[in-house]
Design a protein around this motif. Structure first.
Motif, PDB file in Angstrom:
ATOM      1  N   THR A  30       0.903  -1.173  -0.057  1.00 33.73           N
ATOM      2  CA  THR A  30      -0.030   0.088   0.070  1.00 33.73           C
ATOM      3  C   THR A  30       0.730   1.245   0.055  1.00 33.73           C
ATOM      4  N   GLY A  81       3.528   0.800   4.181  1.00 32.47           N
ATOM      5  CA  GLY A  81       2.388  -0.523   4.240  1.00 32.47           C
ATOM      6  C   GLY A  81       2.199  -1.633   3.468  1.00 32.47           C
ATOM      7  N   TYR A 131      -0.334  -5.327   2.956  1.00 29.59           N
ATOM      8  CA  TYR A 131      -1.269  -6.141   3.512  1.00 29.59           C
ATOM      9  C   TYR A 131      -0.800  -7.811   3.143  1.00 29.59           C
ATOM     10  N   ARG A 181      -2.156 -11.248   3.344  1.00 26.20           N
ATOM     11  CA  ARG A 181      -3.469 -12.139   3.454  1.00 26.20           C
ATOM     12  C   ARG A 181      -3.238 -13.625   3.324  1.00 26.20           C
ATOM     13  N   SER A 241      -6.025 -11.572   7.464  1.00 25.84           N
ATOM     14  CA  SER A 241      -4.932 -10.869   7.137  1.00 25.84           C
ATOM     15  C   SER A 241      -4.243 -10.129   8.142  1.00 25.84           C
ATOM     16  N   LEU A 249      -1.451  -6.672   8.777  1.00 23.36           N
ATOM     17  CA  LEU A 249      -0.811  -5.573   8.200  1.00 23.36           C
ATOM     18  C   LEU A 249       0.777  -5.436   8.831  1.00 23.36           C
ATOM     19  N   VAL A 299       1.484   0.331   8.836  1.00 25.68           N
ATOM     20  CA  VAL A 299       0.324   1.031   8.465  1.00 25.68           C
ATOM     21  C   VAL A 299       0.414   2.776   8.385  1.00 25.68           C
ATOM     22  N   THR A 316      -3.142   3.960   4.484  1.00 26.75           N
ATOM     23  CA  THR A 316      -3.138   2.729   4.114  1.00 26.75           C
ATOM     24  C   THR A 316      -4.699   2.206   3.745  1.00 26.75           C
ATOM     25  N   LEU A 320      -5.848   0.427   0.227  1.00 23.31           N
ATOM     26  CA  LEU A 320      -6.480  -0.713   0.049  1.00 23.31           C
ATOM     27  C   LEU A 320      -7.726  -0.771  -0.668  1.00 23.31           C
ATOM     28  N   ILE A 350      -8.869  -8.143   8.980  1.00 20.83           N
ATOM     29  CA  ILE A 350      -7.535  -7.851   9.417  1.00 20.83           C
ATOM     30  C   ILE A 350      -7.434  -8.237  10.869  1.00 20.83           C
ATOM     31  N   VAL A 376      -1.901  -6.500  13.347  1.00 18.35           N
ATOM     32  CA  VAL A 376      -0.954  -5.503  12.903  1.00 18.35           C
ATOM     33  C   VAL A 376       0.043  -5.393  13.503  1.00 18.35           C
TER      34      VAL A 376
END
Length: 390
Positions: free
Chosen positions: A65, A80, A82, A84, A90, A92, A95, A99, A103, A129, A132
């Motif tokens: 991101t 950032g 992501y 998955r 997912s 992160l 961030v 972000t 996304l 999510i 993090v």
């Protein structure tokens, strides 16, 4: 039909620019030489079967991101990622500001196009999510967390907090922000201090990470940048073992902790030849990041967190490339799957045609006199202890 992000005229102009540059033709030739994802092995024997590292098809992907440092610019947002998992949930990795918006833009090409379906899918992905990771307290790595927590709290309520792994500074910041402006984020996360999950010590939220994400290990590695800076090593992802450096100088400790990583994501703020600047700012050059990947015996390397002096594709000294390690330059909205990591590493020549370096503006303070200052600082004993240097 699906609504496009750009006007038809803009799409046609971008398509013509890509075709005229030769990038599309070059990319097609590279892809043909590499092999067709989804049809077994590539022409050089690499796995190219569309399966995750765990075996079998899955939803695993890695979306960037933001791939720039310090502040957003025209071509690169701040950091950032992501990540998955095969079950659709997912986590992160950092961030940066914007972000969530990045996304949403990335997802729009795959979201359903009718009725409430796109809204429902967007809400489901945000709710998915489950964790993090914040590498250090600098704002370009965490300012997007505020919107994420706020929007996710509105969707999930207090019954499904995400696991927030971060330096302790972040929790003080969030507590103050919550009391002053955002009471809705109360209970939206479970705090885990990075120092409580140092490599070899385990992770206090290990059970939750395993149940929600399938992650079998998630541990931090202290690195040299600002106070309380960490790298992370994650096992059990669709890519296998993933290591992320955060911002740092080259780290033997990270290389040892993530030995044999399937994918190393490493910062490369400066180009080769700017080692003095990298040392003063406690970042890494492209060549230094490649060196860490070699010592780690990583199977693949993705470079990110580029200085905004490189708004397009940073230069690479081919003589320093670790030829046995596929090395890719990340760019915003780049989407990797386990099957396409090797292909991404080969596409750099096509990207250079699409985004030529000529005409790129250099930010203030990047001239030769600044490099001399960096060299002079390194020559002074105890320079790093001097106030105002870092």
């Amino acid at each position: 039909t699906r609504k496009c992000l750009y006007s038809l005229r803009r799409v046609e102009r971008l398509r013509k620019k890509a075709n005229d540059s030769g990038a599309v033709e070059r990319a097609a030739a590279i892809a043909a030489e590499f092999g067709d994802p989804g049809r077994g092995e590539s022409n050089d024997g690499e796995r190219n079967d569309g399966e995750s590292a765990k075996g079998g098809p899955g939803l695993g992907e890695l979306i960037f991101t933001g791939t720039g440092s310090a502040v957003p610019c025209k071509h690169r947002n701040v950091t950032g990622m992501y990540l998955r998992m095969d079950n659709g949930n997912s986590m992160l990795l950092d961030v940066g500001e914007g972000t969530v918006g990045q996304l949403l833009r990335s997802w729009r090409s795959t979201l359903p196009s009718s009725g409430r379906a796109p809204i429902d899918e967007y809400r489901a992905r945000l709710a998915g999510i489950k964790a993090v990771w914040i590498s250090h307290p600098h704002a370009d790595h965490h300012l997007g967390l505020l919107r994420l927590l706020s929007e996710r709290a509105a969707i999930c309520g207090p019954g499904d907090p995400l696991v927030l792994m971060a330096p302790r500074d972040m929790f003080d910041f969030l507590a103050e922000y919550q009391s002053a402006a955002a009471p809705e984020i109360d209970g939206s996360y479970v705090p885990v201090d990075c120092r409580d999950m140092i490599h070899g010590w385990g992770n206090p939220s290990a059970d939750r990470l395993r149940d929600d994400l399938g992650v079998t290990l998630c541990e931090s590695v202290p690195v040299a940048h600002c106070q309380r800076s960490y790298a992370v090593v994650v096992d059990g992802t669709p890519f296998g073992r993933v290591a992320y450096s955060g911002d740092c100088r080259p780290s033997n400790r990270l290389a040892d902790a993530a030995r044999g990583a399937d994918l190393l994501i490493h910062e490369a703020t400066f180009e080769d030849g700017m080692e003095e600047d990298a040392a003063v700012k406690r970042h890494s050059t492209v060549g230094e990041a490649i060196g860490v990947a070699s010592r780690m015996d990583a199977r693949a390397l993705v470079l990110t967190h580029f200085s905004q002096r490189y708004p397009r594709v940073p230069p690479l000294d081919e003589s320093r490339r670790a030829r046995e390690i596929p090395t890719a330059f990340a760019f915003d909205f780049m989407r990797l799957t386990p099957a396409t990591v090797g292909l991404a590493a080969r596409l750099t020549p096509a990207l250079r045609l699409l985004y030529p370096g000529e005409g790129a503006e250099e930010p203030e303070g990047t001239d030769a006199s600044r490099k001399v200052t960096a060299k002079e600082l390194l020559a002074v004993p105890g320079a790093f202890a001097a106030k105002g240097v870092l």
